[in-house]
Design a protein around this motif. Structure first.
Motif, PDB file in Angstrom:
ATOM      1  N   PRO A  69      38.230 -11.152  18.430  1.00  0.00           N
ATOM      2  CA  PRO A  69      38.198 -10.068  18.442  1.00  0.00           C
ATOM      3  C   PRO A  69      38.391  -9.128  18.059  1.00  0.00           C
ATOM      4  CG  PRO A  69      38.611 -10.944  20.338  1.00  0.00           C
ATOM      5  CD  PRO A  69      38.753 -11.865  19.532  1.00  0.00           C
ATOM      6  N   GLY A  70      37.535  -8.463  17.021  1.00  0.00           N
ATOM      7  CA  GLY A  70      38.831  -7.750  15.946  1.00  0.00           C
ATOM      8  C   GLY A  70      38.358  -7.385  14.556  1.00  0.00           C
ATOM      9  N   ALA A  71      39.033  -9.014  14.621  1.00  0.00           N
ATOM     10  CA  ALA A  71      39.091  -9.341  12.948  1.00  0.00           C
ATOM     11  C   ALA A  71      37.327  -8.885  12.482  1.00  0.00           C
ATOM     12  CB  ALA A  71      39.817 -10.649  13.114  1.00  0.00           C
ATOM     13  N   ILE A  72      37.901  -9.069  11.037  1.00  0.00           N
ATOM     14  CA  ILE A  72      36.857  -8.826  10.423  1.00  0.00           C
ATOM     15  C   ILE A  72      36.300 -10.894  10.025  1.00  0.00           C
ATOM     16  CG2 ILE A  72      37.799  -9.901   8.053  1.00  0.00           C
ATOM     17  CD1 ILE A  72      35.290  -7.685   8.593  1.00  0.00           C
ATOM     18  N   LEU A  73      37.302 -11.512  10.111  1.00  0.00           N
ATOM     19  CA  LEU A  73      35.778 -13.281  10.007  1.00  0.00           C
ATOM     20  C   LEU A  73      36.311 -13.611  11.827  1.00  0.00           C
ATOM     21  CD1 LEU A  73      38.217 -14.806   7.101  1.00  0.00           C
ATOM     22  CD2 LEU A  73      35.211 -13.796   7.971  1.00  0.00           C
ATOM     23  N   SER A  74      35.127 -12.895  12.266  1.00  0.00           N
ATOM     24  CA  SER A  74      35.423 -13.283  13.689  1.00  0.00           C
ATOM     25  C   SER A  74      34.210 -13.769  13.966  1.00  0.00           C
ATOM     26  CB  SER A  74      36.173 -12.305  15.042  1.00  0.00           C
ATOM     27  OG  SER A  74      35.575 -11.800  15.125  1.00  0.00           O
ATOM     28  N   SER A  75      33.433 -13.715  15.575  1.00  0.00           N
ATOM     29  CA  SER A  75      32.452 -13.764  16.575  1.00  0.00           C
ATOM     30  C   SER A  75      31.625 -14.180  15.956  1.00  0.00           C
ATOM     31  CB  SER A  75      31.954 -12.092  16.807  1.00  0.00           C
ATOM     32  OG  SER A  75      30.959 -11.530  15.185  1.00  0.00           O
ATOM     33  N   GLY A  76      31.775 -15.463  15.403  1.00  0.00           N
ATOM     34  CA  GLY A  76      30.469 -16.707  14.971  1.00  0.00           C
ATOM     35  C   GLY A  76      30.256 -16.397  14.101  1.00  0.00           C
ATOM     36  N   LEU A  77      28.802 -16.360  14.322  1.00  0.00           N
ATOM     37  CA  LEU A  77      27.258 -16.646  13.811  1.00  0.00           C
ATOM     38  C   LEU A  77      27.121 -15.098  13.209  1.00  0.00           C
ATOM     39  CD1 LEU A  77      24.751 -19.754  14.392  1.00  0.00           C
ATOM     40  CD2 LEU A  77      25.862 -18.954  12.463  1.00  0.00           C
ATOM     41  N   ILE A  78      27.814 -14.013  14.144  1.00  0.00           N
ATOM     42  CA  ILE A  78      27.202 -12.767  13.637  1.00  0.00           C
ATOM     43  C   ILE A  78      26.568 -12.071  12.363  1.00  0.00           C
ATOM     44  CG2 ILE A  78      27.041 -10.185  14.822  1.00  0.00           C
ATOM     45  CD1 ILE A  78      27.795 -11.810  17.238  1.00  0.00           C
ATOM     46  N   LEU A  79      28.147 -12.462  11.509  1.00  0.00           N
ATOM     47  CA  LEU A  79      28.798 -11.289  10.712  1.00  0.00           C
ATOM     48  C   LEU A  79      27.459 -12.579   9.933  1.00  0.00           C
ATOM     49  CD1 LEU A  79      30.767 -10.351   8.838  1.00  0.00           C
ATOM     50  CD2 LEU A  79      32.196 -11.948   8.385  1.00  0.00           C
ATOM     51  N   PRO A  80      27.949 -13.884   9.587  1.00  0.00           N
ATOM     52  CA  PRO A  80      26.636 -14.277   8.170  1.00  0.00           C
ATOM     53  C   PRO A  80      25.319 -14.477   8.047  1.00  0.00           C
ATOM     54  CG  PRO A  80      28.015 -16.822   9.226  1.00  0.00           C
ATOM     55  CD  PRO A  80      28.136 -15.088   9.657  1.00  0.00           C
ATOM     56  N   LEU A  81      24.591 -14.248   9.865  1.00  0.00           N
ATOM     57  CA  LEU A  81      23.406 -13.290   9.972  1.00  0.00           C
ATOM     58  C   LEU A  81      23.666 -11.974   9.299  1.00  0.00           C
ATOM     59  CD1 LEU A  81      22.788 -15.418  13.839  1.00  0.00           C
ATOM     60  CD2 LEU A  81      22.072 -15.835  10.979  1.00  0.00           C
ATOM     61  N   LEU A  85      31.932  -5.457  14.069  1.00  0.00           N
ATOM     62  CA  LEU A  85      33.138  -4.470  14.839  1.00  0.00           C
ATOM     63  C   LEU A  85      32.861  -2.907  15.029  1.00  0.00           C
ATOM     64  CD1 LEU A  85      35.699  -5.389  12.358  1.00  0.00           C
ATOM     65  CD2 LEU A  85      35.204  -6.235  14.834  1.00  0.00           C
ATOM     66  N   GLY A  86      31.925  -2.457  14.886  1.00  0.00           N
ATOM     67  CA  GLY A  86      31.464  -0.947  14.819  1.00  0.00           C
ATOM     68  C   GLY A  86      29.945  -0.986  14.695  1.00  0.00           C
ATOM     69  N   PRO A  87      29.495   0.537  14.917  1.00  0.00           N
ATOM     70  CA  PRO A  87      28.667   0.661  14.628  1.00  0.00           C
ATOM     71  C   PRO A  87      27.925  -0.087  13.083  1.00  0.00           C
ATOM     72  CG  PRO A  87      29.460   2.935  14.919  1.00  0.00           C
ATOM     73  CD  PRO A  87      30.361   1.713  14.670  1.00  0.00           C
ATOM     74  N   GLY A  88      26.735   0.253  12.979  1.00  0.00           N
ATOM     75  CA  GLY A  88      26.285  -0.093  11.439  1.00  0.00           C
ATOM     76  C   GLY A  88      25.325  -1.800  12.302  1.00  0.00           C
ATOM     77  N   GLY A  89      26.115  -2.762  10.882  1.00  0.00           N
ATOM     78  CA  GLY A  89      24.849  -3.726  10.886  1.00  0.00           C
ATOM     79  C   GLY A  89      24.102  -4.240   9.304  1.00  0.00           C
ATOM     80  N   GLU A 100      31.774 -13.808  25.582  1.00  0.00           N
ATOM     81  CA  GLU A 100      30.704 -14.760  24.756  1.00  0.00           C
ATOM     82  C   GLU A 100      30.639 -14.440  23.545  1.00  0.00           C
ATOM     83  OE1 GLU A 100      28.379 -15.983  28.865  1.00  0.00           O
ATOM     84  OE2 GLU A 100      27.547 -14.271  27.686  1.00  0.00           O
ATOM     85  N   THR A 101      30.137 -13.801  22.674  1.00  0.00           N
ATOM     86  CA  THR A 101      29.638 -13.590  21.573  1.00  0.00           C
ATOM     87  C   THR A 101      30.392 -13.637  20.464  1.00  0.00           C
ATOM     88  OG1 THR A 101      29.963 -11.028  21.596  1.00  0.00           O
ATOM     89  CG2 THR A 101      27.459 -12.860  22.006  1.00  0.00           C
ATOM     90  N   GLY A 102      31.974 -12.881  20.992  1.00  0.00           N
ATOM     91  CA  GLY A 102      33.348 -12.240  19.975  1.00  0.00           C
ATOM     92  C   GLY A 102      32.604 -11.268  19.399  1.00  0.00           C
ATOM     93  N   ALA A 103      31.657 -10.514  19.326  1.00  0.00           N
ATOM     94  CA  ALA A 103      31.795  -8.916  19.050  1.00  0.00           C
ATOM     95  C   ALA A 103      32.033  -7.722  19.845  1.00  0.00           C
ATOM     96  CB  ALA A 103      29.968  -9.329  18.442  1.00  0.00           C
ATOM     97  N   VAL A 104      32.831  -7.322  19.199  1.00  0.00           N
ATOM     98  CA  VAL A 104      32.874  -5.930  20.034  1.00  0.00           C
ATOM     99  C   VAL A 104      32.576  -5.206  19.856  1.00  0.00           C
ATOM    100  CG1 VAL A 104      34.855  -4.273  19.415  1.00  0.00           C
ATOM    101  CG2 VAL A 104      35.488  -6.319  18.193  1.00  0.00           C
ATOM    102  N   ASN A 105      31.433  -4.851  18.751  1.00  0.00           N
ATOM    103  CA  ASN A 105      30.046  -3.793  19.068  1.00  0.00           C
ATOM    104  C   ASN A 105      29.106  -4.745  19.992  1.00  0.00           C
ATOM    105  OD1 ASN A 105      27.590  -2.721  18.629  1.00  0.00           O
ATOM    106  ND2 ASN A 105      27.450  -2.493  16.523  1.00  0.00           N
ATOM    107  N   ILE A 106      28.742  -4.180  21.811  1.00  0.00           N
ATOM    108  CA  ILE A 106      28.191  -4.896  21.686  1.00  0.00           C
ATOM    109  C   ILE A 106      26.480  -4.936  21.835  1.00  0.00           C
ATOM    110  CG2 ILE A 106      27.497  -4.555  24.806  1.00  0.00           C
ATOM    111  CD1 ILE A 106      29.092  -3.380  25.097  1.00  0.00           C
ATOM    112  N   VAL A 107      26.112  -3.965  20.792  1.00  0.00           N
ATOM    113  CA  VAL A 107      25.002  -4.528  20.664  1.00  0.00           C
ATOM    114  C   VAL A 107      24.527  -5.031  19.242  1.00  0.00           C
ATOM    115  CG1 VAL A 107      22.863  -2.456  19.414  1.00  0.00           C
ATOM    116  CG2 VAL A 107      24.615  -2.162  20.896  1.00  0.00           C
ATOM    117  N   ALA A 108      26.049  -5.539  18.313  1.00  0.00           N
ATOM    118  CA  ALA A 108      25.291  -6.559  17.557  1.00  0.00           C
ATOM    119  C   ALA A 108      25.144  -7.452  18.411  1.00  0.00           C
ATOM    120  CB  ALA A 108      26.714  -6.533  16.561  1.00  0.00           C
TER     121      ALA A 108
END
Lengths: 134, 319
Positions: free
Chosen positions: B283-295, B211-215, B125-133
Motif C-alpha cells: 500500500p502506498g506504492a504507485i503499482l499497488s492495489s490490484g485492479l484499481i489502477l488499470p480500472l 493513493l490520494g484524491p482523484g481517480g 482488502e483492496t490495497g488502496a490508500v484512498n478508501i473512496v477509490a
C-alpha cells in the motif's frame, strides 16, 4: 510568537485584505457597468490580481513547502488562462455584435489607429518639451 | 425627535430604494443592463396541426393497421401488456417496501456494519490508500461500470440526435470554418504550452487515484478539457491527426470491455473463494492495489473521450 511570525502574519493578512478589496471592486464593477466589454474588464481583474493577492497571502502563511509551490502554479495557470479566455470572449463579442459602434470607437484598419496614436504621442511630446523649456 | 418626510421625499431616500429592492418590487438592474430576455413561448397552432398530420401520414404508411390485422392485434396486445407490467411492478415494489425494517430497529440499514468494514478493512482488502477509490472500484465496481456505460450511451444518443448526412456535413464544415475563432495567435501560443501541462496533470490525477484524491472521472475530465482547448486553438485539421471517430470508438470499446473482463474475473474468483492471481502490492506504492489502477485508467480514457466527443458533436455535428 516571535517577531518574525508576527511580521509574517501581518504581511499575509495585508495581502489577503488587498485581494478582498480587489474582489469587491470586481463585483461592484460587474454590476455597475452596462456593456458586456466593460463588465468583462472588471471581471477579469478579480481572476488575475485578486486571486493572486489572496494566494500570495496564503503562501506567506504556509511557508516554504510543496503547498506553496502548488499555489504558485495555480497563480501562473490563472494568469495565462483568464486573460486569454477574456480575449477570446471579447473577440467573439466584437465579431457578433451588430451595433458595436454605439459602444466604442471602431477603426476599419490598424493603420488609421496607429496614425492617430502617433499623432497623439507627438502632441504630448511637444507639450512636454514646451513645459520643460518654460 | 424624528423628522417627518412626505411621500415624495421618502421615495428619493436610499432606504426606500433598498426596501423596494428587498421586497422584490423592482429590480434596479432590469432595463439598465445589456440583456436579451427570452421571448415568451407561444404555440403555433398551424405548425402543430401540420406536424400532427405528418405524424398520422407516417403512421398510416409505415404501420398500415387497417389492412394488416396482425399488426393491429400486436399493438393492442402491446398496450395491454405494458399496462399490466407496470401495475405488476408497482405492486411488487410496494410489497417490498412493506418488508423494510421499521424506524428505530437495530436491523435498519443505517446501523449495519458495511461502512465500518470499509474503513477498518478497506486498506487490507483492496490495497488502496484512498478508501473512496477502494470503494467505488472494488466493492462497488459494478456501479462504476454502469456509470461508464451511461457516458458511452449518452454519447451514442447525442450522435443519433445530431446525425448529419453528406451535404449537411459539408455545410457544417464550411460554417465551422467561418464562425469559429481560429488562428487566434494569442490562444495558439498559450495553448502550445498550457495543453501539455493540463494533460500531464490529468494523467497524474488518474495514476494517483488509489493513493490520494482523484481517480478516473476527475482525471478524465481534466484531459478532456485539455483536448477541447487544443481543438479550440488549432481547429479540426490538427486534432484529426490523432483523434477521429474511429479512435473514439476503439478507445471506448477497449476500455469498457477491459473493465468488464477484469471485473468479471475478480467477481468470479471472489464468489467462488478462489485465490486471485492479481497481486495487491505494498500500500502506498504507485503499482499497488490490484485492479484499481488499470480500472482507473480505463474509466479515465472513456471520460476524456466522451467530453471531447460531446464538444466536437455540438460544435460541428461530428468529428
Amino acid at each position: 510568537m516571535s517577531a518574525v511570525e508576527w511580521i509574517r502574519l501581518i504581511i499575509g493578512c495585508l495581502f489577503i485584505l488587498v485581494g478582498m478589496v480587489i474582489f469587491f471592486t470586481e463585483l461592484f464593477g460587474v454590476f455597475h457597468f452596462n456593456y458586456v466589454l466593460n463588465r468583462m474588464h472588471a471581471a477579469a481583474m478579480g481572476d488575475t490580481l485578486g486571486i493572486s493577492a489572496c494566494l500570495i497571502g496564503l503562501m506567506i502563511f504556509s511557508g516554504l513547502n510543496f503547498t506553496t509551490l502548488k499555489m504558485f502554479l495555480i497563480i501562473v495557470f490563472l494568469w495565462f488562462a483568464s486573460p486569454v479566455s477574456s480575449h477570446v470572449l471579447s473577440r467573439l463579442e466584437a465579431a457578433t455584435n451588430d451595433n458595436l459602434s454605439s459602444h466604442c470607437e471602431i477603426y476599419e484598419d490598424v493603420e488609421t489607429l496607429e496614425r492617430e496614436l502617433a499623432a497623439a504621442r507627438k502632441d504630448s511630446d511637444t507639450e512636454k518639451k514646451e513645459a520643460s523649456v518654460s | 425627535m424624528s423628522k417627518k418626510k412626505n411621500a415624495e421625499a421618502y421615495q428619493k431616500t436610499f432606504a426606500f430604494r433598498f426596501f423596494r429592492w428587498l421586497s422584490g418590487e423592482k429590480d434596479p438592474y432590469t432595463g439598465t443592463l445589456e440583456m436579451h430576455p427570452q421571448k415568451e413561448y407561444q404555440p403555433d397552432r398551424e405548425a402543430a396541426l401540420r406536424h400532427e398530420k405528418e405524424h398520422d401520414a407516417i403512421m398510416d404508411k409505415v404501420y398500415d393497421t387497417e389492412h394488416n390485422r396482425w399488426l393491429h392485434l400486436f399493438h393492442r396486445l402491446y398496450q395491454t401488456t405494458s399496462v399490466l407490467f407496470c401495475l405488476f411492478l408497482i405492486a411488487l415494489l410496494l410489497v417490498t417496501v412493506s418488508y423494510l425494517p421499521a424506524n428505530g430497529t437495530v436491523t435498519r440499514p443505517v446501523n449495519n456494519e458495511v461502512s465500518a468494514r470499509y474503513i477498518e478493512k478497506g486498506l487490507e482488502e483492496t490495497g488502496a490508500v484512498n478508501i473512496v477509490a477502494g470503494m467505488i472500484l472494488d466493492y462497488r465496481a459494478f456501479d462504476t461500470l454502469g456509470e461508464s456505460h451511461v457516458l458511452f450511451v449518452a454519447t451514442i444518443t447525442v450522435l443519433i440526435l445530431l446525425r448529419l448526412n453528406k451535404t449537411e456535413k459539408d455545410e457544417a464544415e464550411v460554417s465551422d470554418r467561418r464562425f469559429e475563432p481560429k488562428n487566434d495567435a494569442i490562444l495558439q501560443v498559450v495553448a502550445t504550452f498550457l495543453v501539455p501541462v493540463i494533460i500531464i496533470f490529468g494523467i497524474y490525477i488518474i495514476l494517483n487515484g488509489h493513493l490520494g484524491p482523484g481517480g478516473g472521472f476527475s482525471g478524465g475530465a481534466v484531459i478532456g478539457a485539455g483536448l477541447v482547448l487544443y481543438l479550440n486553438a488549432f481547429g479540426f485539421q490538427k486534432t484529426e491527426r490523432f483523434f477521429t471517430e474511429k479512435t473514439y470508438k476503439w478507445v471506448c470499446f477497449f476500455s469498457l470491455s477491459f473493465y468488464c473482463l477484469a471485473k468479471s474475473y475478480s467477481f468470479y474468483t471472489g464468489a467462488n473463494h478462489l485465490h486471485s492471481v492479481i497481486p495487491k502490492g505494498t500500500p502506498g506504492a504507485i503499482l499497488s492495489s490490484g485492479l484499481i489502477l488499470p480500472l482507473n485508467i480505463a474509466v479515465g480514457l472513456v471520460v476524456a473521450c466522451t467530453i471531447y466527443a460531446f464538444y466536437a458533436m455540438f460544435r460541428k455535428g461530428g468529428f
